[in-house]
Design an enzyme around this catalytic site. Structure first.
Site, short mmCIF file in Angstrom:
data_model
loop_
_atom_site.label_atom_id
_atom_site.label_comp_id
_atom_site.label_asym_id
_atom_site.label_seq_id
_atom_site.Cartn_x
_atom_site.Cartn_y
_atom_site.Cartn_z
N ARG A 155 0.83 -1.21 0.00
CA ARG A 155 0.00 0.00 0.00
C ARG A 155 0.86 1.26 0.00
O ARG A 155 0.53 2.26 0.60
CB ARG A 155 -0.97 0.01 1.20
CG ARG A 155 -1.88 -1.19 1.28
CD ARG A 155 -2.83 -1.29 0.10
NE ARG A 155 -3.62 -2.51 0.21
CZ ARG A 155 -3.27 -3.68 -0.32
NH1 ARG A 155 -2.13 -3.77 -1.02
NH2 ARG A 155 -4.02 -4.75 -0.19
N SER A 194 -11.41 -0.44 3.60
CA SER A 194 -10.48 -0.74 4.69
C SER A 194 -9.77 0.52 5.15
O SER A 194 -9.08 1.17 4.37
CB SER A 194 -9.45 -1.77 4.23
OG SER A 194 -10.08 -2.96 3.83
N GLU A 216 -4.74 3.24 6.18
CA GLU A 216 -4.56 3.07 4.75
C GLU A 216 -5.15 4.28 4.02
O GLU A 216 -4.75 4.63 2.92
CB GLU A 216 -5.28 1.79 4.29
CG GLU A 216 -5.07 1.42 2.85
CD GLU A 216 -5.66 0.06 2.51
OE1 GLU A 216 -6.29 -0.05 1.45
OE2 GLU A 216 -5.51 -0.88 3.32
#
Length: 338
Positions: A164, A238, A334
């Site tokens: 990520r 998320s 995130e």
């Protein structure tokens, strides 16, 4: 190009936060973007690039100009026998690119079906799901430098992809607009069903020899069953990354929490599902006023209507603190926080 002032960003972020931008403009081509960047009022202001707004949490108004990437187009570039190269505009929806590849029987991104957001945003955080990441199929991207308006090409090495992560979240953060992405897809796909949820869902679908179309259908079913639709409940998917921890720490925690799941990353580290950690701390399904944690997936923070960004940010901080106290593991967001 329409240049707006004091513009509400509520329809342009999936959390549905009613933040405002001092100025707002949409561009549908590289040339339009370059022309925008030459305007004196644009040159002087802070800039924020918006795609689908699916990975953002606004905690305040944006005192600058928000530029919405509307560059469309998907095309097959070339074929080298084993692989086909596909290019898509930065303003295309990511899932539309997945469907385009499926229509052409090209494999490699079916595990990333239904990930919200745009193609242009995908490389910024090296999106991934169910054992597959963008970097696995990535060839290059083209991006316009905000300061100069010049077009630059970045290959995979230049993007410095991580979990990520990319160079665009660090040293080049806020400096470029991704206008197109080129991927390399398999003509004779090899499906990846290593994640248990996919295998279980395929069994329920009574599929024994899955194709890329079957895997995509299974992933879509899983995501729809676990994740709330942003059109109904404000969320950004998320909110936290799955933390990587040393194997030695995991072995200690496993003795105390025998049910703790983990996935190997290397000989020295494993990845622990952040959702499991958060659920063990009692957050799953928790509602505070008009916001909270989703009842089916503890990784997802939700705005039930009218919540402020700072409310959700405080909730995220409280979750991080409780996981740290219970497990000694530090969670990282995130989602990009503005």
């Amino acid at each position: 190009m329409k240049f707006e002032k004091d513009f509400s960003l509520k329809p342009y972020n999936t959390f549905g936060i009613d933040a405002r931008a001092r100025h707002f403009a949409r561009f549908d081509s590289v040339q339009e973007l370059q022309e925008l960047l030459q305007r004196p009022e644009v040159k002087e202001e802070p800039k924020l690039i918006l795609g689908g707004g699916s990975n953002l949490l606004f905690t305040k108004d944006f005192e600058g100009i928000v530029l919405l990437n509307g560059i469309k187009g998907m095309e097959v570039l070339r074929d080298d026998g084993s692989y086909t190269y596909v290019r898509a505009g930065g303003g295309e929806k990511w899932h539309d690119l997945v469907l385009f590849c499926l229509e052409h029987d090209l494999g490699g991104i079916e595990n990333m079906s239904l990930i919200p957001g745009t193609v242009g945003a995908a490389p910024l955080q090296n999106i991934g799901a169910y054992g597959v990441e963008l970097k696995d199929v990535f060839v290059e991207l083209e991006a316009v430098q905000l300061e100069t308006g010049q077009v630059h090409t970045f290959d995979k090495e230049a993007c410095q992809f991580g979990y990520r992560e990319s160079v665009f979240k660090h040293s080049l953060k806020g400096q470029y607009v991704v206008t197109s992405v080129t991927l390399r897809l398999r003509k004779n796909p090899e499906v990846n069903t290593t994640y248990g949820a996919i295998q279980t869902t395929l069994q329920e679908m009574q599929v024994q020899q899955p194709t890329i179309h079957d895997v995509s259908a299974a992933v879509c079913h899983i995501r729809r069953s676990k994740l709330p639709d942003p059109a109904q409940i404000g969320n950004a998917g998320s909110f936290f990354k799955n933390p990587e921890i040393p194997v030695l720490l995991f072995d200690v925690l496993k003795e105390q929490y025998p049910d703790m799941p983990a996935y190997p990353v290397s000989e020295m580290s494993v990845k622990v599902p952040a959702g499991w950690l958060i659920e063990q701390c009692g957050w799953k399904g928790k509602v505070i006023d008009n916001f909270g944690v989703h009842k089916n997936q503890a990784l997802v923070l939700v705005n039930y209507g009218g919540a402020k960004g700072e409310n959700l940010l405080q909730l995220a901080h409280d979750i991080i603190q409780s996981v740290k106290e219970k497990f000694g593991i530090s969670l990282q967001p995130e989602v990009n926080i503005i």
